[in-house]
Scaffold this motif. Sequence first.
Motif, short mmCIF file in Angstrom:
data_model
loop_
_atom_site.label_atom_id
_atom_site.label_comp_id
_atom_site.label_asym_id
_atom_site.label_seq_id
_atom_site.Cartn_x
_atom_site.Cartn_y
_atom_site.Cartn_z
N LEU A 234 8.64 -3.35 -6.94
CA LEU A 234 8.30 -1.94 -7.16
C LEU A 234 8.07 -1.62 -8.64
O LEU A 234 7.26 -0.76 -8.96
N ASP A 235 8.80 -2.29 -9.50
CA ASP A 235 8.74 -1.97 -10.93
C ASP A 235 7.94 -3.05 -11.65
O ASP A 235 8.46 -3.79 -12.49
N GLY A 236 6.67 -3.13 -11.30
CA GLY A 236 5.83 -4.21 -11.79
C GLY A 236 4.82 -3.77 -12.83
O GLY A 236 4.99 -2.75 -13.50
N SER A 237 3.73 -4.53 -12.90
CA SER A 237 2.70 -4.26 -13.90
C SER A 237 1.30 -4.26 -13.28
O SER A 237 0.31 -4.34 -14.00
N GLY A 238 1.23 -4.20 -11.95
CA GLY A 238 -0.07 -4.18 -11.29
C GLY A 238 -0.66 -5.55 -11.05
O GLY A 238 -1.86 -5.67 -10.79
N MET A 239 0.17 -6.59 -11.12
CA MET A 239 -0.30 -7.95 -10.89
C MET A 239 -0.27 -8.27 -9.41
O MET A 239 0.71 -7.97 -8.72
N SER A 240 -1.34 -8.89 -8.92
CA SER A 240 -1.38 -9.20 -7.49
C SER A 240 -2.12 -10.51 -7.25
O SER A 240 -3.03 -10.88 -7.99
N GLY B 180 -0.62 1.41 -8.13
CA GLY B 180 0.79 1.73 -7.96
C GLY B 180 1.69 1.09 -8.99
O GLY B 180 2.90 1.34 -9.01
N HIS B 181 1.11 0.21 -9.84
CA HIS B 181 1.89 -0.52 -10.85
C HIS B 181 2.99 -1.36 -10.19
O HIS B 181 4.12 -1.44 -10.68
N PHE B 182 2.64 -1.98 -9.07
CA PHE B 182 3.55 -2.88 -8.39
C PHE B 182 3.21 -4.32 -8.75
O PHE B 182 2.24 -4.58 -9.47
N ASP B 183 3.98 -5.26 -8.23
CA ASP B 183 3.63 -6.67 -8.21
C ASP B 183 3.63 -7.11 -6.75
O ASP B 183 4.59 -6.82 -6.02
N LEU B 184 2.57 -7.81 -6.33
CA LEU B 184 2.46 -8.19 -4.93
C LEU B 184 1.80 -9.56 -4.80
O LEU B 184 0.72 -9.80 -5.35
N ASP B 185 2.48 -10.45 -4.10
CA ASP B 185 1.93 -11.76 -3.75
C ASP B 185 1.94 -11.88 -2.23
O ASP B 185 2.98 -11.67 -1.60
N VAL B 186 0.78 -12.23 -1.67
CA VAL B 186 0.68 -12.39 -0.22
C VAL B 186 -0.06 -13.69 0.10
O VAL B 186 -1.18 -13.90 -0.40
N LEU B 187 0.56 -14.53 0.89
CA LEU B 187 -0.10 -15.70 1.46
C LEU B 187 -0.01 -15.58 2.97
O LEU B 187 1.09 -15.54 3.53
N ALA B 188 -1.15 -15.49 3.61
CA ALA B 188 -1.16 -15.28 5.06
C ALA B 188 -2.15 -16.22 5.73
O ALA B 188 -3.26 -16.42 5.24
N ARG B 189 -1.70 -16.77 6.83
CA ARG B 189 -2.56 -17.57 7.69
C ARG B 189 -2.47 -16.98 9.09
O ARG B 189 -1.35 -16.85 9.63
N GLY B 190 -3.61 -16.60 9.64
CA GLY B 190 -3.59 -15.99 10.96
C GLY B 190 -4.75 -16.45 11.81
O GLY B 190 -5.62 -17.21 11.36
N ASP B 191 -4.78 -15.95 13.04
CA ASP B 191 -5.81 -16.36 14.00
C ASP B 191 -7.09 -15.54 13.80
O ASP B 191 -7.57 -14.88 14.72
N LYS C 243 -6.06 3.47 -3.02
CA LYS C 243 -5.71 3.90 -4.37
C LYS C 243 -4.70 5.04 -4.32
O LYS C 243 -3.71 5.05 -5.07
N ALA C 244 -4.94 6.02 -3.44
CA ALA C 244 -4.01 7.14 -3.30
C ALA C 244 -2.66 6.68 -2.78
O ALA C 244 -1.61 7.18 -3.20
N LEU C 245 -2.65 5.70 -1.87
CA LEU C 245 -1.41 5.16 -1.35
C LEU C 245 -0.58 4.54 -2.48
O LEU C 245 0.63 4.76 -2.57
N GLY C 246 -1.23 3.77 -3.33
CA GLY C 246 -0.52 3.17 -4.45
C GLY C 246 0.07 4.21 -5.38
O GLY C 246 1.25 4.13 -5.76
N ARG C 247 -0.72 5.20 -5.74
CA ARG C 247 -0.26 6.23 -6.67
C ARG C 247 0.84 7.09 -6.05
O ARG C 247 1.82 7.45 -6.72
N ALA C 248 0.70 7.43 -4.77
CA ALA C 248 1.71 8.26 -4.12
C ALA C 248 3.03 7.51 -3.96
O ALA C 248 4.11 8.06 -4.20
N LEU C 249 2.95 6.24 -3.56
CA LEU C 249 4.17 5.47 -3.40
C LEU C 249 4.86 5.26 -4.74
O LEU C 249 6.09 5.37 -4.84
N ASP C 250 4.09 5.03 -5.78
CA ASP C 250 4.65 4.88 -7.13
C ASP C 250 5.43 6.13 -7.52
O ASP C 250 6.54 6.05 -8.09
N GLU C 251 4.88 7.28 -7.23
CA GLU C 251 5.56 8.54 -7.56
C GLU C 251 6.80 8.74 -6.71
O GLU C 251 7.87 9.12 -7.21
#
Length: 204
Positions: A31-37, A57-68, A178-186
């Motif tokens: 939650l307290d990141g720098s916008g790195m993804s 949102g100024h978060f940090d997020l890493d996602v690795l997904a394998r799906g059908d 974009k709005a989701l990121g900014r709203a969640l950050d707030e």
Amino acid sequence: MSTNMQNETKRREASIARKTNETDIKLAFGLDGSGMSQQDTGVPFLNHMLDLFTKHGHFDLDVLARGDIEIDDHHTVEDIGICLGQALSQALGSKAGIKRYASVFVPMDEALAQVVIDISGRPHFEYRAEYPSAVVGTFHTELVHEFLWKLALESRMTLHVIVHYGRNTHHMIEAIFKALGRALDEAISIDPRVQGVPSTKGVL
């Protein structure tokens, strides 16, 4: 040290691993990141939207997904929403000191989206969006609903998403993320005036 100061110094982050017969997902969210993804989901449009969400949102997020995805993108998009919601819930912990509420408008050229959040402990989702097209590239727009609903459900937050207008489907969805990121950050930001959790119940 006050509860709020402790909450500020402790890193709010979580990692989730989820494996089913349909998907295999590893996700880390700060939650307290720098916008790195970093996103490798097999769904290019979702990669783009998650990158926007993280950056704004100024978060940090890493996602690795394998799906059908040879069937379609549904299970992958839905399960990433589940994992992100679970990670958000874990990272927030007791929710001590957070602002809790947020309402954000974001324009994207001709499109205008609004996201309203209550980190309430009560999952609820309202969605008002009508898109000019059912597909952006190879991405089906109905999956935006699936992702957001699972995010709200698993994070146990109230989430209202409204696209007030727009002509370009890509722009409309981009404005949402974009709005989701900014709203969640707030909503998850620490307010030094808040003692404990911002609820008369004493819990969120």
